[in-house]
Structures are given as structure tokens and as C-alpha cells.
Design a protein around this motif. Structure first.
Motif, PDB file in Angstrom:
ATOM      1  N   LEU A  63      -5.337   0.482 -22.440  1.00  0.00           N
ATOM      2  CA  LEU A  63      -5.887   2.157 -22.338  1.00  0.00           C
ATOM      3  C   LEU A  63      -5.144   2.502 -21.163  1.00  0.00           C
ATOM      4  N   ALA A  64      -6.117   1.987 -19.821  1.00  0.00           N
ATOM      5  CA  ALA A  64      -5.424   2.758 -18.681  1.00  0.00           C
ATOM      6  C   ALA A  64      -4.462   3.031 -18.130  1.00  0.00           C
ATOM      7  N   ALA A  65      -3.404   2.348 -18.696  1.00  0.00           N
ATOM      8  CA  ALA A  65      -2.022   2.565 -17.712  1.00  0.00           C
ATOM      9  C   ALA A  65      -1.061   3.549 -19.329  1.00  0.00           C
ATOM     10  N   ASP A  66      -1.892   3.580 -20.411  1.00  0.00           N
ATOM     11  CA  ASP A  66      -0.911   5.024 -21.524  1.00  0.00           C
ATOM     12  C   ASP A  66      -1.695   6.085 -20.906  1.00  0.00           C
ATOM     13  N   ASP A  67      -3.042   6.079 -20.805  1.00  0.00           N
ATOM     14  CA  ASP A  67      -3.121   7.438 -20.281  1.00  0.00           C
ATOM     15  C   ASP A  67      -2.678   7.402 -18.649  1.00  0.00           C
ATOM     16  N   GLU A  68      -2.590   6.986 -17.503  1.00  0.00           N
ATOM     17  CA  GLU A  68      -2.081   7.145 -16.000  1.00  0.00           C
ATOM     18  C   GLU A  68      -1.657   6.068 -16.309  1.00  0.00           C
ATOM     19  N   PRO A  69       0.263   6.236 -16.057  1.00  0.00           N
ATOM     20  CA  PRO A  69       1.623   5.605 -15.600  1.00  0.00           C
ATOM     21  C   PRO A  69       0.979   4.404 -14.890  1.00  0.00           C
ATOM     22  N   ALA A  70       0.025   5.123 -13.600  1.00  0.00           N
ATOM     23  CA  ALA A  70      -0.100   4.851 -11.927  1.00  0.00           C
ATOM     24  C   ALA A  70      -0.864   3.254 -12.423  1.00  0.00           C
ATOM     25  N   TYR A  71      -2.133   3.403 -13.136  1.00  0.00           N
ATOM     26  CA  TYR A  71      -2.636   1.398 -13.949  1.00  0.00           C
ATOM     27  C   TYR A  71      -1.223   1.335 -14.635  1.00  0.00           C
ATOM     28  N   ALA A  72       0.021   0.918 -14.608  1.00  0.00           N
ATOM     29  CA  ALA A  72       0.255  -0.178 -14.639  1.00  0.00           C
ATOM     30  C   ALA A  72       0.838  -1.382 -13.922  1.00  0.00           C
ATOM     31  N   GLU A  73       0.109  -1.223 -12.363  1.00  0.00           N
ATOM     32  CA  GLU A  73       0.428  -2.046 -11.079  1.00  0.00           C
ATOM     33  C   GLU A  73      -0.714  -1.888 -10.685  1.00  0.00           C
ATOM     34  N   THR A  74      -1.028  -2.468  -9.882  1.00  0.00           N
ATOM     35  CA  THR A  74      -2.530  -2.639  -9.143  1.00  0.00           C
ATOM     36  C   THR A  74      -2.535  -1.137  -8.347  1.00  0.00           C
ATOM     37  N   VAL A  75      -3.968  -0.659  -8.569  1.00  0.00           N
ATOM     38  CA  VAL A  75      -3.860   0.447  -7.600  1.00  0.00           C
ATOM     39  C   VAL A  75      -4.804  -0.071  -6.368  1.00  0.00           C
ATOM     40  N   TRP A  76      -4.775  -0.151  -5.314  1.00  0.00           N
ATOM     41  CA  TRP A  76      -5.379  -0.173  -3.990  1.00  0.00           C
ATOM     42  C   TRP A  76      -5.784   0.697  -3.872  1.00  0.00           C
ATOM     43  N   ILE A  77      -6.703   0.271  -2.979  1.00  0.00           N
ATOM     44  CA  ILE A  77      -7.847   1.265  -2.013  1.00  0.00           C
ATOM     45  C   ILE A  77      -6.863   1.777  -0.628  1.00  0.00           C
ATOM     46  N   ASP A  78      -7.123   3.105  -0.115  1.00  0.00           N
ATOM     47  CA  ASP A  78      -6.544   2.865   1.059  1.00  0.00           C
ATOM     48  C   ASP A  78      -6.483   1.975   2.535  1.00  0.00           C
ATOM     49  N   PRO A  79      -6.224   1.907   3.096  1.00  0.00           N
ATOM     50  CA  PRO A  79      -5.942   0.816   4.107  1.00  0.00           C
ATOM     51  C   PRO A  79      -7.019   1.457   5.526  1.00  0.00           C
ATOM     52  N   LEU A  80      -7.533   0.826   6.312  1.00  0.00           N
ATOM     53  CA  LEU A  80      -7.655   0.795   7.532  1.00  0.00           C
ATOM     54  C   LEU A  80      -6.878  -0.177   8.067  1.00  0.00           C
ATOM     55  N   VAL A  81      -5.570   0.859   9.045  1.00  0.00           N
ATOM     56  CA  VAL A  81      -4.574   0.501   9.617  1.00  0.00           C
ATOM     57  C   VAL A  81      -4.982   1.305  11.570  1.00  0.00           C
ATOM     58  N   GLY A  82      -4.421   0.202  11.905  1.00  0.00           N
ATOM     59  CA  GLY A  82      -4.188   0.192  13.173  1.00  0.00           C
ATOM     60  C   GLY A  82      -3.647   1.544  13.382  1.00  0.00           C
ATOM     61  N   ALA A  83      -4.003   2.304  15.154  1.00  0.00           N
ATOM     62  CA  ALA A  83      -3.669   3.748  15.429  1.00  0.00           C
ATOM     63  C   ALA A  83      -2.279   3.181  16.046  1.00  0.00           C
ATOM     64  N   ALA A  84      -2.289   1.946  17.214  1.00  0.00           N
ATOM     65  CA  ALA A  84      -1.565   2.640  18.837  1.00  0.00           C
ATOM     66  C   ALA A  84      -1.713   0.642  19.351  1.00  0.00           C
ATOM     67  N   THR A  85      -0.474   0.742  20.071  1.00  0.00           N
ATOM     68  CA  THR A  85      -1.311  -0.648  20.764  1.00  0.00           C
ATOM     69  C   THR A  85      -0.838   0.223  22.580  1.00  0.00           C
ATOM     70  N   LEU A  86      -1.247  -0.207  23.333  1.00  0.00           N
ATOM     71  CA  LEU A  86      -0.843   0.377  25.094  1.00  0.00           C
ATOM     72  C   LEU A  86      -0.661  -1.297  25.269  1.00  0.00           C
ATOM     73  N   THR A  87       0.644  -1.393  25.822  1.00  0.00           N
ATOM     74  CA  THR A  87       0.899  -2.173  26.302  1.00  0.00           C
ATOM     75  C   THR A  87       1.155  -2.376  28.348  1.00  0.00           C
ATOM     76  N   VAL A  88       0.213  -3.602  28.854  1.00  0.00           N
ATOM     77  CA  VAL A  88       0.591  -3.774  30.425  1.00  0.00           C
ATOM     78  C   VAL A  88       1.361  -4.654  30.775  1.00  0.00           C
ATOM     79  N   THR A  89       2.356  -4.135  31.218  1.00  0.00           N
ATOM     80  CA  THR A  89       3.153  -5.410  32.095  1.00  0.00           C
ATOM     81  C   THR A  89       3.277  -4.956  33.274  1.00  0.00           C
ATOM     82  N   THR A  90       2.579  -6.292  33.986  1.00  0.00           N
ATOM     83  CA  THR A  90       2.517  -6.364  35.604  1.00  0.00           C
ATOM     84  C   THR A  90       3.877  -6.616  36.417  1.00  0.00           C
ATOM     85  N   HIS A  91       3.916  -5.823  37.204  1.00  0.00           N
ATOM     86  CA  HIS A  91       4.517  -5.916  38.349  1.00  0.00           C
ATOM     87  C   HIS A  91       4.959  -6.669  39.398  1.00  0.00           C
TER      88      HIS A  91
END
Length: 764
Positions: A88-116
């Protein structure tokens, strides 16, 4: 190598973000990992940085086929009912033909410190001080000592880093997006130590359009990205609309740390656990404790570490599956809020350990998605009221389900959360919260059940129903009817509604309907000697499973229908033991928070050995030297048992329910003596101190507003100077064998407002 007084030291390096040491202020987080030889890394994150995947979808309109779904379920076509929803869900909304995931929590950036600096690197170690939130990496090289210190300031709302070394720090700092490929295109630009990201696909209303990460360097001799002296870095992740304060010309690291410690340390210091561990064990590196048999020192450390992680990831939002941290574009299960177990486990210790204000972000989150919860109820079941999804992040619509994981059939979420509202009032005594926030949520949640639950021949039927992620052995389908969890949460909700109405003096027009539904609920069932996971007699149990949702009636205030009935109580004991027997098997490499569920139930039943077995297994198998737990054994950075382990330990030491407080209700032989301060119980009572040793228990109780309660001593002990009437057991239950608390000596006690009352119990 000695550990900090609070926290841990480790020799083990972290080569991925999942093994990082964490620090955070609830709103922003930092993961500290890497090696001095190849670069130390700092991955930063933000509590609201959920990568938009797609617009929120309308929940499927299953209300129009509800009679057909019920016919299928009533005739035993369980899998077909779940598949029918998906078609029923896929007939009404094609996006439901596959599993619909929530928006993921993602990392913002990585700061790298190298020593001299001249090598080789030796004596490397990393530490975390849970009292301050300071994470340190330090080592020696040919020129002397090098030190990198990181914390996330609550007052300044920024990640603060200090780089220092003998003769001055020398190295380079770079900023880049987190590793991996985003599931949707992300446009990023890096200009020196500033990163900007844009989400070009996020064009729907309310979608996050991007973010910035800004790193400022203070007090250093800088040549582009090269540092020629000691330096302080201030890193902020900024979402659209966030304030962007001008950087101070000079940053005083110690002053910022002191201001942060005053706030963070006060939260951490509200509870202190001392299990009389060997001082040498307390000073040992975490990896050494994890490699040895579980002892008091490891339990102390993980109790502290778990509280630290939840405090550090509770901001304006509650902790996600990964707290406030992420080092990837594609976290497991999208690292949102999983309501059928994970989120309740993460916040389970906040009230017992005296930090009720950290529960408010959860209630704020529910307020923000309230319209979506109403939409779920209306679209899925044609009902008024609230219906929560299993998975939630940037919206509350029920979009995630499938033919096997038939999560549209899970209707217990809002009633479960309603218990957290009630407990917030019972732990704090805050009647304003009860009237303004708890009462409306409970009432609207009950409106759903009044519409959704049919009563046939005097008995309520939960059809469809769902016991999270398990399937009856007799059907093999997760779709079901009359799951014990559904009955239990509804019973709890309606009972609490009637009690709250009386407390507030409300004459509600729906009260008679609440009573009628409460009376019609099907009884709990015992099958083959164990409390059944499904009340329907045709659905047989499958105890080899990570969830134990039929034990929900024992996780909070134990349901008198179980604890007061010898047959049901014995069935609950057997259900705990059967699940534990499965967990003890070699193949039981499953989600850790299932042990939280079992541990809370065992403590409620006074089963000290079983509760300790849950704590022991959580401690032995699900923590890394970084002091961050995992979802499975050494797999998947996850904070569920960061809240769950302290909650079980607290429930073993103090249990407050139905106007009764029991001291040491499930004390294991492994902790023959100890001390804990600051535990809270229902009735707005604080156990300011609890000490115990063989033959003696001492406690100091306190209540801001005063309280009347029955206080129970452990079996074999008697309160000095107070009568010990026989049979004052919990809800009139018979005294169980062993170290259970029902039937133990007890006394009636009145606590004057704001006055500490000492108690002492000794051998009879």
C-alpha cells in the motif's frame, strides 16, 4: 602509568574515530584519536548536524485498510499483514519501494595536528578526566615532552585545544571533511582553517542547507598552517543561524577550562560510587582492567564513564545512538533516536543519578515533532492522539518500516515515553512540569489508545501489535497481536493518568473511558513457566533474542500485577533467567542494551546474582580502552549502555517505587562493602549517602519538600530504634529466597522538608 583521579589512562592508540576518546558539552563534540607519528586527529561534531537525505514523507495511509489488516492478523496471516502495508505504501508513494532512512548524524570536520619535532615517539598515553571533560594525549620525543589537551567548553560553546611541548610546539594544523563518501552530494570548501559545506539538494522547507567549521589560533607564532610555538586553538561548528562570536585576541586556556569545569563538574559530582576497590586497580590503565576479570574498580570506572558520556552529549537535544559524536557520513542506523530501546537506555540513569534537567531535551524534542506524531496516528490508524515512530531525527513521521521490520505496527512508543514524563515529576516533585508538560502528553497519548484499541467480549485487543524486533516461535513473523509490551505500557499510562488527574484535581471527561479500557486489558500470561512475550495463547515465546520487551513492567515502577502475584512473579524470574542463559551462550554477540533491560528487571525482582551478571557482561565485553561502549562486542561506537550500566547499578543499590524505598535491593556478593552518594528516588527523595559493610547499612535521606515513605532494609538487617513490622513487603509480595527485598524489614518514615535523616540497620 597512573589514571587520573576521575577517569582513565590508556596506552592503546586509537587508529579510527570509533576508538577515539570523547569530550563534549552536549551541543558540540570532539573525538580525539590518531598517533603522534602519523598525525593526531580531532573530529568535531554538532548535535543538530543531521545530513538531509530527502523530504519527510507522509506516513502510509493504512487507516483505510485497517479492517483488512485486522482480518489477516485474526486469521493468523501475520507476514501477509506486514507485506500488505508495504505494498500500500509503495503504491501511494514510490519512495517507499525501498527502505526510507532518517537523516543521519554526521561528523563536521577533522582537524589534523602533525609535529615537526625529532623522534622517536615513546611513552605515549591518552587520558580522560571525567570530572573536567579534559582529554589529553602526551608523549616524549628526543627534544622532551609533548602534550595535546582538548575539552569542549559549556560556557563558550567551543572546542578548545592546547598544544604545548618542551622548547615550544612545532607542527602543522590542517582541516578537512570527515572521511568517506556522503550518501547525498555535499559541496565543501576549505580556506586555511575554515571549512564550509553546502547541501545543494536540501531545498524543502526546514532542511539544513549546510554548516561551517572555524578554527582560530591564539598565542602562537604562525606561518600559514605551520605553528612554531605553543598554541591554543578554538574550534566551532556553526549551523545557519548560530551565533558567531568574535574571537578574543588572547585565549586563556586555563580560565576557559575552569569555567567549564564549574558547570560540567557540578553535574558529574552529584553522584559518587565507591565499591571499595583496590587502589592499585583504580590506578590501572583501562585496557588492563578490561583484560582482567570484572572487579569493583572496573565497575566504578564504567559507572563514572557512562555518566560522563551522557552528560557530555545532552545539550538542547538528547543523546543519539552515538551521543553527540560522529566521524562518518554514514553512521550505523543513521545515529538518530531509536525509541524502541536505545534512547530510553541512554537516558535511563539521568533521574536516578540526580541530573533531571538533562531529561528536558528529550521532552523538547517530542514537543518539536508533536504535529508529526499526530499525523502518524491519523494516517496509520485513523486515530486521535500521538503515535511515535521507531526511528526519529529531524522529523517525527513514521517513514521507516518494511515487510520484516514491520514498525508501523509498534504503537507502544508514546506510552513508554509518557512514563518518562511521570518519572520526571516523581523524581523532582515539580508540579508545574506535571501540569504543563506531563499531563497534556499523557492525555493525548491516551486518546490514541481509546481510538485504536477495540474491546471484544470485554477484552481489549492490540491488533496489530509488535514486540520490538522479535517474532513468536510459532509464526516467525514480527507482525503479531497482543504483545505484552503493548499491554504493559497501556496499563501503566492509564494508571498514571488517573493518578495524575487526582493529583491535579482534574475531573476529566475521558476518565471513565480510561477506567473501562484499563479494566478490559488482557492479563499477563505465563507459558511454560515464564512470563510470556505475547498475551495471545497462540503465540509462543522465543527467548533467544536481544530484546526483552515483555519485561517492560519491571523497568520503572514494577507493576503490582506481577510483583504481587506469586505465579506471575515466578514467571518473570524465569523469563529473566532464560534470556540470561541465551546471553551466556558463545553466539550471543548482540546489542548491549538488552542487558540493561534484563538488569533493571532483575534488580526490580531482587535478583542480585542475575542483575550482577548483566553488569558484569556489559563491563567485560562492550567497552573499549577509550571509555566509550559499543553496540555489539567491539563493534559500533554507541552510547546506549553509557546510560544503561549506571542505571542498573543504581537500581541494585536503591529502589524507589509506589511510596517505598528499599536499600540495597539487589546487592551482589561481589560488592560486600561500599558507599554511594547522591542517588535519587521517586517521591523527590535523595539518598545523600548510603554506606554498607557486612552486617551494617547506614543511609542519610533528604527531601526538599518533605516526604512520607516506607523504607526497607536488606534481608537479615533491622533498623535501629525503629519498629520492624513483619510482612511490609513490596506490594504485599512474599519474601523470595536469597537477597531479594520483598518482605524485608521495613519502617514508616516521615522526612521533614530540607532536613537530613540518618538511618542505620544492623544484623538482627
Amino acid at each position: 602509568m597512573r589514571a587520573p583521579v576521575n577517569g582513565s589512562a590508556s596506552r592503546a592508540p586509537a587508529d579510527t574515530w570509533e576508538h577515539a576518546t570523547a569530550t563534549g558539552n552536549g551541543r558540540q563534540g570532539a573525538l580525539c584519536w590518531g598517533r603522534p607519528e602519523s598525525g593526531l586527529r580531532l573530529t568535531v561534531s554538532h548535535e543538530r548536524l543531521f545530513l538531509p537525505l530527502h523530504p519527510p514523507l507522509d506516513p502510509p495511509d493504512t487507516a483505510r485498510i485497517l479492517p483488512r489488516l485486522r482480518d489477516l492478523l485474526d486469521t493468523g496471516h501475520y507476514a501477509e499483514a506486514a507485506a500488505r502495508v508495504c505494498r500500500l505504501a509503495a503504491d501511494d508513494e514510490p519512495a517507499y519501494a525501498e527502505t526510507v532512512w532518517i537523516d543521519p548524524l554526521v561528523g563536521a570536520a577533522t582537524l589534523t595536528v602533525t609535529t615537526h619535532r625529532p623522534g622517536p615517539v615513546r611513552d605515549h598515553r591518552r587520558t580522560v578526566d571525567t570530572a573536567t571533560g579534559l582529554v589529553t594525549q602526551e608523549w616524549r620525543d628526543a627534544a622532551g615532552d609533548v602534550r595535546v589537551e582538548v575539552f569542549v567548553s559549556r560556557p563558550a560553546d567551543a572546542v578548545v585545544v592546547r598544544l604545548s611541548a618542551t622548547g615550544g610546539f612545532a607542527g602543522q594544523v590542517t582541516l578537512a571533511p570527515v572521511d568517506g563518501v556522503p550518501p547525498r552530494p555535499v559541496e565543501t570548501t576549505v580556506d586555511g582553517l575554515e571549512l564550509a559545506a553546502r547541501f545543494p539538494h536540501a531545498t524543502w522547507p526546514g532542511a539544513l542547507t549546510g554548516y561551517r567549521v572555524r578554527c582560530r589560533v591564539s598565542g602562537a607564532d604562525v606561518d600559514g598552517p605551520v605553528l612554531r610555538s605553543d598554541a591554543v586553538l578554538v574550534v566551532r561548528t556553526l549551523l545557519p543561524g548560530d551565533p558567531d562570536p568574535d574571537p578574543d585576541p588572547a585565549v586563556d586556556f586555563d580560565a576557559l577550562l575552569a569555567a567549564h569545569t564549574a558547570e560540567h563538574g557540578e553535574l558529574m559530582g552529584r553522584v559518587c560510587l565507591d565499591l571499595a576497590a583496590d587502589p592499585a586497580d583504580r590506578a590501572a590503565p583501562t585496557e588492563d582492567l578490561l583484560a582482567a576479570p570484572v572487579g569493583p574498580a572496573l565497575v566504578e570506572r564504567l559507572f563514572d564513564a557512562g555518566r560522563y558520556l551522557i552528560v557530555s552529549s545532552s545539550g538542547t537535544l538528547p543523546p543519539t545512538l552515538q551521543g553527540v559524536w560522529s566521524g562518518t557520513w554514514t553512521p550505523a542506523w543513521s545515529s538518530g533516536y531509536t525509541l524502541d530501546g536505545n534512547l530510553p537506555a541512554a537516558v535511563a540513569a539521568l533521574l536516578p543519578t540526580g541530573t533531571p534537567e538533562l531529561m528536558l531535551p528529550l521532552f523538547d524534542l517530542l514537543d518539536a515533532v508533536r504535529d508529526d506524531l499526530r499525523r502518524n496516528a491519523r494516517r496509520l490508524y485513523g486515530a486521535d492522539g500521538l503515535l511515535t515512530p521507531v526511528h526519529l531525527s529531524t522529523h517525527g513521521r513514521q517513514n521507516h518500516f518494511g515487510p520484516v521490520w514491520c514498525q508501523t505496527f509498534w504503537t507502544a512508543g508514546a506510552a513508554w515515553l509518557a512514563r518518562l514524563y511521570v518519572d520526571h515529576w516523581r523524581y523532582t516533585g515539580d508540579r508545574d512540569f506535571l501540569a504543563r508538560r506531563a499531563w497534556p502528553f499523557l492525555r493525548e497519548t491516551a486518546a490514541f489508545y481509546l481510538d485504536f484499541v477495540p474491546v471484544r467480549d470485554g477484552t481489549a485487543r492490540f491488533t496489530p501489535s509488535y514486540s520490538p524486533e522479535n517474532a513468536p516461535a510459532s509464526t516467525g513473523a514480527q507482525a503479531c497481536v497482543d504483545a505484552t509490551m503493548d499491554v504493559a505500557v497501556t496499563r501503566d499510562l492509564l494508571t498514571n493518568l488517573l493518578a495524575v488527574a487526582a493529583e491535579l484535581g482534574v475531573d476529566d471527561p475521558d476518565a471513565s473511558r480510561w477506567r473501562e479500557l484499563l479494566t478490559a486489558l488482557p492479563p499477563y500470561r505465563v507459558a511454560d513457566g515464564a512470563l510470556a512475550e505475547w498475551c495471545h495463547p497462540d503465540l509462543t515465546d522465543r527467548p533467544a533474542h536481544r530484546h526483552a520487551s515483555h519485561l517492560w513492567p519491571l523497568w520503572y515502577e514494577p507493576d503490582p500485577a506481577i510483583t504481587g502475584d506469586p505465579v506471575l512473579r515466578a514467571g518473570a524470574v524465569e523469563a529473566v533467567r532464560r534470556r540470561l542463559a541465551w546471553w551466556a551462550g558463545a553466539d550471543s554477540d548482540e546489542m548491549a542494551y538488552g542487558l540493561t533491560q534484563l538488569g533493571l528487571a532483575a534488580a526490580a525482582l531482587g535478583l542480585a546474582d542475575e542483575a550482577y551478571a548483566c553488569v558484569e557482561r556489559m563491563a567485560r565485553l562492550y567497552w573499549r580502552p577509550s571509555l566509550v561502549p559499543t553496540h555489539n562486542r567491539d563493534a559500533l561506537f554507541n552510547v546506549d549502555i553509557a546510560g544503561g550500566l549506571p542505571a542498573v547499578v543504581a537500581a541494585m543499590l536503591v529502589r524507589g517505587a509506589h511510596g517505598r524505598l528499599d536499600l540495597l535491593p539487589a546487592l551482589p556478593a561481589a560488592w560486600p562493602r561500599g558507599r554511594v552518594t547522591g542517588l535519587a528516588v521517586r517521591g523527590a527523595v535523595t539518598v545523600r549517602e548510603l554506606r554498607w559493610a557486612p552486617g551494617t547499612v547506614e543511609a542519610v535521606l533528604w527531601s526538599a519538600g518533605g516526604a512520607r515513605l516506607v523504607v526497607g532494609a536488606p534481608p537479615g538487617l533491622r533498623f535501629e530504634g525503629a519498629p520492624a513490622p513483619p510482612g511490609r513487603g513490596f506490594e504485599g509480595a512474599p519474601a523470595p529466597p536469597g537477597r531479594g527485598f520483598e518482605g524485608a524489614p521495613a519502617m514508616d518514615l516521615t522526612l521533614p522538608a530540607g532536613v537530613s535523616v540518618p538511618l542505620r540497620a544492623v544484623d538482627t
